[in-house]
Write a protein that holds these residues in place. Sequence first.
Motif, PDB file in Angstrom:
ATOM      1  N   LEU A 216       0.841  -1.192   0.000  1.00 28.88           N
ATOM      2  CA  LEU A 216       0.000   0.000   0.000  1.00 28.88           C
ATOM      3  C   LEU A 216       0.878   1.244   0.000  1.00 28.88           C
ATOM      4  O   LEU A 216       1.950   1.264   0.595  1.00 28.88           O
ATOM      5  N   SER A 217       0.403   2.273  -0.647  1.00 27.06           N
ATOM      6  CA  SER A 217       1.149   3.530  -0.671  1.00 27.06           C
ATOM      7  C   SER A 217       0.243   4.659  -0.206  1.00 27.06           C
ATOM      8  O   SER A 217      -0.973   4.502  -0.091  1.00 27.06           O
ATOM      9  N   GLU A 218       0.842   5.808   0.079  1.00 31.27           N
ATOM     10  CA  GLU A 218       0.086   6.962   0.568  1.00 31.27           C
ATOM     11  C   GLU A 218      -1.048   7.327  -0.388  1.00 31.27           C
ATOM     12  O   GLU A 218      -2.133   7.721   0.038  1.00 31.27           O
ATOM     13  N   ALA A 219      -0.824   7.159  -1.688  1.00 30.85           N
ATOM     14  CA  ALA A 219      -1.825   7.555  -2.678  1.00 30.85           C
ATOM     15  C   ALA A 219      -3.067   6.672  -2.633  1.00 30.85           C
ATOM     16  O   ALA A 219      -4.102   7.017  -3.182  1.00 30.85           O
ATOM     17  N   GLY A 232      -9.563   0.591  12.028  1.00 28.22           N
ATOM     18  CA  GLY A 232      -8.523   1.507  11.608  1.00 28.22           C
ATOM     19  C   GLY A 232      -8.465   1.725  10.107  1.00 28.22           C
ATOM     20  O   GLY A 232      -9.104   1.025   9.310  1.00 28.22           O
ATOM     21  N   ARG A 233      -7.668   2.697   9.721  1.00 26.68           N
ATOM     22  CA  ARG A 233      -7.630   3.150   8.330  1.00 26.68           C
ATOM     23  C   ARG A 233      -6.982   2.134   7.389  1.00 26.68           C
ATOM     24  O   ARG A 233      -7.443   1.931   6.271  1.00 26.68           O
ATOM     25  N   LEU A 234      -5.922   1.490   7.829  1.00 28.36           N
ATOM     26  CA  LEU A 234      -5.181   0.602   6.933  1.00 28.36           C
ATOM     27  C   LEU A 234      -6.050  -0.572   6.486  1.00 28.36           C
ATOM     28  O   LEU A 234      -6.088  -0.915   5.294  1.00 28.36           O
ATOM     29  N   LEU A 235      -6.779  -1.198   7.397  1.00 33.39           N
ATOM     30  CA  LEU A 235      -7.646  -2.315   7.031  1.00 33.39           C
ATOM     31  C   LEU A 235      -8.855  -1.829   6.238  1.00 33.39           C
ATOM     32  O   LEU A 235      -9.386  -2.559   5.397  1.00 33.39           O
ATOM     33  N   THR A 236      -9.283  -0.593   6.492  1.00 36.14           N
ATOM     34  CA  THR A 236     -10.355  -0.012   5.686  1.00 36.14           C
ATOM     35  C   THR A 236      -9.919   0.111   4.232  1.00 36.14           C
ATOM     36  O   THR A 236     -10.688  -0.152   3.306  1.00 36.14           O
ATOM     37  N   VAL A 237      -8.677   0.509   4.022  1.00 35.47           N
ATOM     38  CA  VAL A 237      -8.143   0.642   2.663  1.00 35.47           C
ATOM     39  C   VAL A 237      -8.104  -0.719   1.960  1.00 35.47           C
ATOM     40  O   VAL A 237      -8.453  -0.842   0.782  1.00 35.47           O
ATOM     41  N   LEU A 238      -7.685  -1.767   2.693  1.00 33.62           N
ATOM     42  CA  LEU A 238      -7.663  -3.103   2.091  1.00 33.62           C
ATOM     43  C   LEU A 238      -9.070  -3.540   1.691  1.00 33.62           C
ATOM     44  O   LEU A 238      -9.279  -4.128   0.628  1.00 33.62           O
ATOM     45  N   GLN A 240     -11.542  -1.550   0.917  1.00 33.19           N
ATOM     46  CA  GLN A 240     -11.949  -0.730  -0.225  1.00 33.19           C
ATOM     47  C   GLN A 240     -11.342  -1.242  -1.530  1.00 33.19           C
ATOM     48  O   GLN A 240     -12.003  -1.254  -2.579  1.00 33.19           O
ATOM     49  N   ARG A 241     -10.087  -1.675  -1.485  1.00 35.86           N
ATOM     50  CA  ARG A 241      -9.426  -2.175  -2.690  1.00 35.86           C
ATOM     51  C   ARG A 241     -10.142  -3.391  -3.255  1.00 35.86           C
ATOM     52  O   ARG A 241     -10.283  -3.544  -4.474  1.00 35.86           O
ATOM     53  N   ARG A 242     -10.628  -4.261  -2.368  1.00 42.66           N
ATOM     54  CA  ARG A 242     -11.337  -5.447  -2.836  1.00 42.66           C
ATOM     55  C   ARG A 242     -12.672  -5.067  -3.481  1.00 42.66           C
ATOM     56  O   ARG A 242     -13.100  -5.681  -4.447  1.00 42.66           O
ATOM     57  N   HIS A 288     -17.789  -5.958   0.255  1.00 41.96           N
ATOM     58  CA  HIS A 288     -17.001  -7.061   0.794  1.00 41.96           C
ATOM     59  C   HIS A 288     -17.476  -7.350   2.217  1.00 41.96           C
ATOM     60  O   HIS A 288     -17.432  -6.481   3.080  1.00 41.96           O
ATOM     61  N   VAL A 289     -17.943  -8.567   2.469  1.00 38.57           N
ATOM     62  CA  VAL A 289     -18.623  -8.874   3.730  1.00 38.57           C
ATOM     63  C   VAL A 289     -17.720  -9.488   4.794  1.00 38.57           C
ATOM     64  O   VAL A 289     -18.121  -9.595   5.952  1.00 38.57           O
ATOM     65  N   ARG A 290     -16.503  -9.881   4.438  1.00 42.21           N
ATOM     66  CA  ARG A 290     -15.645 -10.517   5.448  1.00 42.21           C
ATOM     67  C   ARG A 290     -15.195  -9.509   6.499  1.00 42.21           C
ATOM     68  O   ARG A 290     -14.920  -8.350   6.188  1.00 42.21           O
ATOM     69  N   PRO A 291     -15.090  -9.910   7.771  1.00 41.21           N
ATOM     70  CA  PRO A 291     -14.582  -9.017   8.817  1.00 41.21           C
ATOM     71  C   PRO A 291     -13.196  -8.481   8.462  1.00 41.21           C
ATOM     72  O   PRO A 291     -12.356  -9.223   7.921  1.00 41.21           O
ATOM     73  N   LEU A 292     -12.959  -7.227   8.756  1.00 38.52           N
ATOM     74  CA  LEU A 292     -11.714  -6.592   8.323  1.00 38.52           C
ATOM     75  C   LEU A 292     -10.476  -7.261   8.905  1.00 38.52           C
ATOM     76  O   LEU A 292      -9.436  -7.304   8.260  1.00 38.52           O
ATOM     77  N   HIS A 293     -10.589  -7.785  10.132  1.00 35.79           N
ATOM     78  CA  HIS A 293      -9.387  -8.348  10.745  1.00 35.79           C
ATOM     79  C   HIS A 293      -8.966  -9.675  10.101  1.00 35.79           C
ATOM     80  O   HIS A 293      -7.896 -10.195  10.402  1.00 35.79           O
ATOM     81  N   THR A 294      -9.822 -10.220   9.205  1.00 35.21           N
ATOM     82  CA  THR A 294      -9.445 -11.439   8.492  1.00 35.21           C
ATOM     83  C   THR A 294      -8.789 -11.141   7.155  1.00 35.21           C
ATOM     84  O   THR A 294      -8.379 -12.066   6.452  1.00 35.21           O
ATOM     85  N   LEU A 295      -8.708  -9.864   6.790  1.00 33.60           N
ATOM     86  CA  LEU A 295      -8.130  -9.494   5.497  1.00 33.60           C
ATOM     87  C   LEU A 295      -6.606  -9.514   5.562  1.00 33.60           C
ATOM     88  O   LEU A 295      -6.011  -8.993   6.497  1.00 33.60           O
ATOM     89  N   ARG A 296      -5.989 -10.106   4.581  1.00 34.97           N
ATOM     90  CA  ARG A 296      -4.533 -10.130   4.484  1.00 34.97           C
ATOM     91  C   ARG A 296      -4.142  -9.802   3.048  1.00 34.97           C
ATOM     92  O   ARG A 296      -4.809 -10.227   2.097  1.00 34.97           O
ATOM     93  N   GLU A 297      -3.068  -9.049   2.902  1.00 36.97           N
ATOM     94  CA  GLU A 297      -2.551  -8.786   1.563  1.00 36.97           C
ATOM     95  C   GLU A 297      -2.163 -10.105   0.902  1.00 36.97           C
ATOM     96  O   GLU A 297      -1.494 -10.944   1.505  1.00 36.97           O
ATOM     97  N   GLY A 298      -2.594 -10.289  -0.332  1.00 34.03           N
ATOM     98  CA  GLY A 298      -2.261 -11.505  -1.058  1.00 34.03           C
ATOM     99  C   GLY A 298      -3.308 -12.584  -0.957  1.00 34.03           C
ATOM    100  O   GLY A 298      -3.280 -13.547  -1.730  1.00 34.03           O
ATOM    101  N   ASP A 299      -4.261 -12.465  -0.002  1.00 36.22           N
ATOM    102  CA  ASP A 299      -5.340 -13.450   0.106  1.00 36.22           C
ATOM    103  C   ASP A 299      -6.245 -13.377  -1.122  1.00 36.22           C
ATOM    104  O   ASP A 299      -6.509 -12.290  -1.648  1.00 36.22           O
ATOM    105  N   LYS A 300      -6.752 -14.508  -1.544  1.00 36.33           N
ATOM    106  CA  LYS A 300      -7.680 -14.549  -2.668  1.00 36.33           C
ATOM    107  C   LYS A 300      -9.095 -14.285  -2.167  1.00 36.33           C
ATOM    108  O   LYS A 300      -9.547 -14.901  -1.205  1.00 36.33           O
ATOM    109  N   THR A 301      -9.797 -13.365  -2.811  1.00 35.54           N
ATOM    110  CA  THR A 301     -11.170 -13.047  -2.432  1.00 35.54           C
ATOM    111  C   THR A 301     -12.126 -13.974  -3.167  1.00 35.54           C
ATOM    112  O   THR A 301     -12.113 -14.048  -4.393  1.00 35.54           O
ATOM    113  N   ALA A 302     -12.961 -14.690  -2.411  1.00 32.83           N
ATOM    114  CA  ALA A 302     -13.968 -15.563  -3.014  1.00 32.83           C
ATOM    115  C   ALA A 302     -15.185 -14.743  -3.408  1.00 32.83           C
ATOM    116  O   ALA A 302     -15.484 -13.716  -2.784  1.00 32.83           O
TER     117      ALA A 302
END
Length: 347
Positions: A216-219, A232-238, A240-242, A288-302
């Motif tokens: 992730l980058s500032e942009a 928090g903001r970082l997991l919110t961004v993840l 949003q990306r999905r 995206h319905v999964r709880p944010l704390h289960t999100l990881r970079e690189g995980d495949k979204t079903a």
Amino acid sequence: MSLSDLTRSAVELAIAEYDQIGPERFLEKYGFGKARKYFLVVGDREYHSKAIAGAAHGYIPGQPMPLRSIDFSGGENTVAHVLGNLGFVVRSTEAKPRNPTWSRDELILALDFYMENPASPPGKTSSKIAKLSEELNKLAAILGVSGDGQFRNPNGVYMKVMNFRRFDPAFAAVGNSGLSHGGRQEELVWNEFSQSSGRLHAVASAIRAAIVAGTLSEAQTELGYMAEAEEGRLLTVLHQRRERNRKLVEARKQKALDETNELRCEACDLSFGDRYGPHGDGFIEVHHVRPLHTLREGDKTALSDLALVCANCHRMIHRRQPWLSVKQVRALVNEMATAARPQLRSV
């Protein structure tokens, strides 16, 4: 009498008195003018550093006399150095603007650190505090936050971690009170996570994983209409990306078309095709319905992780903390529809 005799507890007592009687009476009582350059910063409040140090001297056991202004040979600069060595944050008006208020992401990491061993957290010179300081600086770089050379340094990080003691009933049970100062967000994060250590650690671990991934980058951290989630903001961004992944969005829409031959909001049942005709055909958003704390970079979204929602319901989901589920929005829509129906009169 010397500034070198000052203790942290004496300074805290002087701060408490300052809060109790107010700045004007405090300065008049101890014979000090307003600070010109250095200010002691505790939570969201600032204090006249030289007056605090002078008054604090009177709170040292065996030192009943506070220092007067003329007793300071080094002036405000020396006061700032002494207070800094005691673990306090001192802001200079000649320096860069004060460091930004701690974000929710940072406070979650700090609370997770505290909850690992609340009875005896690692000291401010420990390698664990140094590691947390390093993590927070990496997080700040991702979120586009910057500060001065003291930004999230080990002393400041340790002090923030220890601020949680003022909310800890176990700490109070043995006759301690902790610092009485701090920001409002500290209390909110404590109330939301302290009674759920498993969820707290899962959220903190997800934040750390995103920091380590470094993709992730500032942009990428602008949220638009989306309110920052409790996690928090970082997991919110993840999250949003999905939701904005065009390939995933189109695959989820196609799945619905294959199964039902239409696209309908799972919260309010709206079909853009029904509402707007051909102009609305094929349009729908995904959530995206999964709880944010289960999100990881690189995980495949079903595809099962994605729900179809109209733009209005999607914005209601993300409008404020805590976010609503699709089921909760659907219940709200049904409740309002029921309330709007005319009531049948009994004959």
